[in-house]
Design a protein around this motif. Structure first.
Motif, PDB file in Angstrom:
ATOM      1  N   LEU A 101      68.123  19.834 -40.446  1.00  7.60           N
ATOM      2  CA  LEU A 101      69.246  19.242 -41.169  1.00  7.60           C
ATOM      3  C   LEU A 101      68.727  18.508 -42.396  1.00  7.60           C
ATOM      4  CD1 LEU A 101      72.304  18.564 -41.213  1.00  7.60           C
ATOM      5  CD2 LEU A 101      71.736  16.501 -39.929  1.00  7.60           C
ATOM      6  N   GLU A 102      69.197  18.921 -43.558  1.00  8.84           N
ATOM      7  CA  GLU A 102      68.886  18.225 -44.793  1.00  8.84           C
ATOM      8  C   GLU A 102      70.027  17.258 -45.046  1.00  8.84           C
ATOM      9  OE1 GLU A 102      68.158  19.133 -49.539  1.00  8.84           O
ATOM     10  OE2 GLU A 102      68.893  20.718 -48.234  1.00  8.84           O
ATOM     11  N   ARG A 103      69.759  15.973 -44.914  1.00  5.83           N
ATOM     12  CA  ARG A 103      70.809  14.973 -45.069  1.00  5.83           C
ATOM     13  C   ARG A 103      71.177  14.856 -46.543  1.00  5.83           C
ATOM     14  NH1 ARG A 103      67.243  13.413 -41.499  1.00  5.83           N
ATOM     15  NH2 ARG A 103      67.921  13.025 -39.379  1.00  5.83           N
ATOM     16  N   ARG A 104      72.389  15.256 -46.874  1.00  4.62           N
ATOM     17  CA  ARG A 104      72.868  15.227 -48.249  1.00  4.62           C
ATOM     18  C   ARG A 104      74.266  14.626 -48.278  1.00  4.62           C
ATOM     19  NH1 ARG A 104      69.786  18.455 -51.942  1.00  4.62           N
ATOM     20  NH2 ARG A 104      71.282  17.579 -53.393  1.00  4.62           N
ATOM     21  N   TRP A 105      74.587  13.926 -49.345  1.00  2.00           N
ATOM     22  CA  TRP A 105      75.922  13.398 -49.529  1.00  2.00           C
ATOM     23  C   TRP A 105      76.191  13.340 -51.026  1.00  2.00           C
ATOM     24  CZ3 TRP A 105      71.806  10.840 -47.554  1.00  2.00           C
ATOM     25  CH2 TRP A 105      71.234   9.862 -48.354  1.00  2.00           C
ATOM     26  N   GLY A 106      77.420  13.121 -51.353  1.00  2.00           N
ATOM     27  CA  GLY A 106      77.801  13.023 -52.761  1.00  2.00           C
ATOM     28  C   GLY A 106      78.929  13.980 -53.073  1.00  2.00           C
ATOM     29  N   PRO A 107      79.631  13.740 -54.160  1.00  2.00           N
ATOM     30  CA  PRO A 107      80.806  14.549 -54.486  1.00  2.00           C
ATOM     31  C   PRO A 107      80.472  15.984 -54.879  1.00  2.00           C
ATOM     32  CG  PRO A 107      80.335  12.994 -56.256  1.00  2.00           C
ATOM     33  CD  PRO A 107      79.400  12.673 -55.127  1.00  2.00           C
ATOM     34  N   LYS A 108      79.250  16.263 -55.331  1.00  7.58           N
ATOM     35  CA  LYS A 108      78.892  17.606 -55.779  1.00  7.58           C
ATOM     36  C   LYS A 108      78.318  18.477 -54.665  1.00  7.58           C
ATOM     37  CE  LYS A 108      78.208  16.362 -60.560  1.00  7.58           C
ATOM     38  NZ  LYS A 108      77.347  16.425 -61.722  1.00  7.58           N
ATOM     39  N   ILE A 109      78.116  17.926 -53.496  1.00  9.68           N
ATOM     40  CA  ILE A 109      77.584  18.693 -52.373  1.00  9.68           C
ATOM     41  C   ILE A 109      78.777  19.217 -51.584  1.00  9.68           C
ATOM     42  CG2 ILE A 109      76.017  18.684 -50.405  1.00  9.68           C
ATOM     43  CD1 ILE A 109      74.617  17.976 -52.974  1.00  9.68           C
ATOM     44  N   LYS A 111      79.079  22.118 -49.865  1.00 13.09           N
ATOM     45  CA  LYS A 111      78.808  23.000 -48.731  1.00 13.09           C
ATOM     46  C   LYS A 111      78.311  22.252 -47.496  1.00 13.09           C
ATOM     47  CE  LYS A 111      78.518  26.983 -51.381  1.00 13.09           C
ATOM     48  NZ  LYS A 111      79.825  27.315 -51.749  1.00 13.09           N
ATOM     49  N   ARG A 112      78.307  20.939 -47.548  1.00 16.87           N
ATOM     50  CA  ARG A 112      77.783  20.185 -46.410  1.00 16.87           C
ATOM     51  C   ARG A 112      78.795  20.152 -45.274  1.00 16.87           C
ATOM     52  NH1 ARG A 112      78.574  13.858 -47.974  1.00 16.87           N
ATOM     53  NH2 ARG A 112      80.800  13.982 -47.722  1.00 16.87           N
ATOM     54  N   GLY A 113      78.297  19.873 -44.096  1.00 15.72           N
ATOM     55  CA  GLY A 113      79.138  19.714 -42.922  1.00 15.72           C
ATOM     56  C   GLY A 113      78.586  18.581 -42.082  1.00 15.72           C
ATOM     57  N   HIS A 114      79.213  18.300 -40.964  1.00 18.36           N
ATOM     58  CA  HIS A 114      78.719  17.288 -40.029  1.00 18.36           C
ATOM     59  C   HIS A 114      78.110  18.014 -38.849  1.00 18.36           C
ATOM     60  CE1 HIS A 114      79.899  13.342 -41.555  1.00 18.36           C
ATOM     61  NE2 HIS A 114      80.853  13.999 -42.183  1.00 18.36           N
ATOM     62  N   TYR A 115      76.847  17.729 -38.567  1.00 14.64           N
ATOM     63  CA  TYR A 115      76.110  18.412 -37.509  1.00 14.64           C
ATOM     64  C   TYR A 115      75.474  17.385 -36.591  1.00 14.64           C
ATOM     65  CZ  TYR A 115      76.465  22.187 -40.881  1.00 14.64           C
ATOM     66  OH  TYR A 115      76.932  23.104 -41.763  1.00 14.64           O
ATOM     67  N   ARG A 116      75.202  17.816 -35.379  1.00 16.44           N
ATOM     68  CA  ARG A 116      74.471  16.953 -34.459  1.00 16.44           C
ATOM     69  C   ARG A 116      73.080  16.737 -35.026  1.00 16.44           C
ATOM     70  NH1 ARG A 116      70.730  17.048 -30.465  1.00 16.44           N
ATOM     71  NH2 ARG A 116      71.026  15.547 -28.797  1.00 16.44           N
ATOM     72  N   LYS A 124      71.823  10.335 -24.063  1.00 20.82           N
ATOM     73  CA  LYS A 124      73.002   9.514 -23.796  1.00 20.82           C
ATOM     74  C   LYS A 124      73.941   9.418 -24.992  1.00 20.82           C
ATOM     75  CE  LYS A 124      70.694   6.605 -20.425  1.00 20.82           C
ATOM     76  NZ  LYS A 124      70.257   5.259 -20.079  1.00 20.82           N
ATOM     77  N   ARG A 125      73.398   9.564 -26.201  1.00 20.77           N
ATOM     78  CA  ARG A 125      74.203   9.336 -27.401  1.00 20.77           C
ATOM     79  C   ARG A 125      74.018  10.476 -28.399  1.00 20.77           C
ATOM     80  NH1 ARG A 125      72.881   4.452 -31.395  1.00 20.77           N
ATOM     81  NH2 ARG A 125      72.007   6.080 -32.666  1.00 20.77           N
ATOM     82  N   SER A 126      75.134  11.055 -28.802  1.00 19.51           N
ATOM     83  CA  SER A 126      75.093  12.121 -29.792  1.00 19.51           C
ATOM     84  C   SER A 126      75.509  11.572 -31.150  1.00 19.51           C
ATOM     85  CB  SER A 126      76.031  13.260 -29.381  1.00 19.51           C
ATOM     86  OG  SER A 126      75.986  14.285 -30.339  1.00 19.51           O
ATOM     87  N   VAL A 127      74.666  11.776 -32.152  1.00 20.19           N
ATOM     88  CA  VAL A 127      74.926  11.279 -33.494  1.00 20.19           C
ATOM     89  C   VAL A 127      75.073  12.484 -34.419  1.00 20.19           C
ATOM     90  CG1 VAL A 127      73.995   9.925 -35.409  1.00 20.19           C
ATOM     91  CG2 VAL A 127      73.558   9.207 -33.062  1.00 20.19           C
ATOM     92  N   SER A 128      76.126  12.458 -35.243  1.00 23.42           N
ATOM     93  CA  SER A 128      76.264  13.522 -36.228  1.00 23.42           C
ATOM     94  C   SER A 128      76.002  12.949 -37.605  1.00 23.42           C
ATOM     95  CB  SER A 128      77.649  14.165 -36.157  1.00 23.42           C
ATOM     96  OG  SER A 128      78.616  13.323 -36.714  1.00 23.42           O
ATOM     97  N   SER A 129      75.430  13.768 -38.467  1.00 20.74           N
ATOM     98  CA  SER A 129      75.109  13.352 -39.826  1.00 20.74           C
ATOM     99  C   SER A 129      75.624  14.393 -40.804  1.00 20.74           C
ATOM    100  CB  SER A 129      73.596  13.219 -40.005  1.00 20.74           C
ATOM    101  OG  SER A 129      73.088  12.185 -39.213  1.00 20.74           O
ATOM    102  N   PRO A 130      76.048  13.946 -41.991  1.00 21.08           N
ATOM    103  CA  PRO A 130      76.457  14.923 -43.007  1.00 21.08           C
ATOM    104  C   PRO A 130      75.234  15.553 -43.647  1.00 21.08           C
ATOM    105  CG  PRO A 130      76.622  12.721 -43.896  1.00 21.08           C
ATOM    106  CD  PRO A 130      76.208  12.571 -42.452  1.00 21.08           C
TER     107      PRO A 130
END
Length: 163
Positions: A101-109, A111-116, A124-130
């Protein structure tokens, strides 16, 4: 600064895959990336090769996103080079696939999604990141100077977000 002859010999196999202007820019970026300390960005590569004052510096960025070359052809040549260099004749070829997972954010990205996020998650804990999900293919080899096995990546493909 020019690259040493042994490196030029290895890179010569990749030369036909690029146009002449793209190849010149690619050699400058590669040299600068090898010399750079810290983050290896296009700007850092240009700074370390003395090209930071180029008036057409944006064309160096275009090597990665606009120039005409085939990433699949380069991946194929890289796989061939790795196999010829590190896999013994008659030996087995072990390929592995990893998802990262390449953590990317911003208005121009767009094609990103939220993934585990496997780095931040636990049982015990599942974290999703954009970010962008990549599939990376590698050849597992034993390098001649060590007994350890290591995976040498040769191809990375962006994987679409599935809803």
């Amino acid at each position: 600064m020019l690259l040493p002859d042994p490196i030029i010999e290895v890179l010569a196999a990749f030369r036909p895959l690029f146009t002449a202007p793209t190849w010149r820019k690619l050699m400058i970026l590669l040299t600068g990336t090898l010399l750079a300390h810290g983050r290896r960005t296009v700007a850092a590569a240009l700074r370390h090769t003395g090209h930071e004052r180029e008036t057409n510096f944006s064309t160096f960025h275009q090597v990665l996103n606009r120039a005409r070359w085939s990433p699949l052809a380069v991946s194929r040549q890289l796989l061939t080079t790795i196999v010829e260099t590190f896999v013994q004749a008659g030996g087995t070829l072990e390929l592995v696939i990893d998802e990262t997972l390449e953590r990317r954010w911003g208005p121009k990205i767009s094609k990103r999604g939220h993934y585990r996020d496997s780095m931040l998650s636990s049982r015990k804990r599942s974290v999703s990141s954009p970010g962008l999900r990549w599939m990376v293919m590698a050849v597992v080899v034993t390098l001649p100077w060590t007994k350890q096995r290591c995976a040498l990546p040769f191809c990375a493909c962006w994987r679409r977000h599935q809803r």
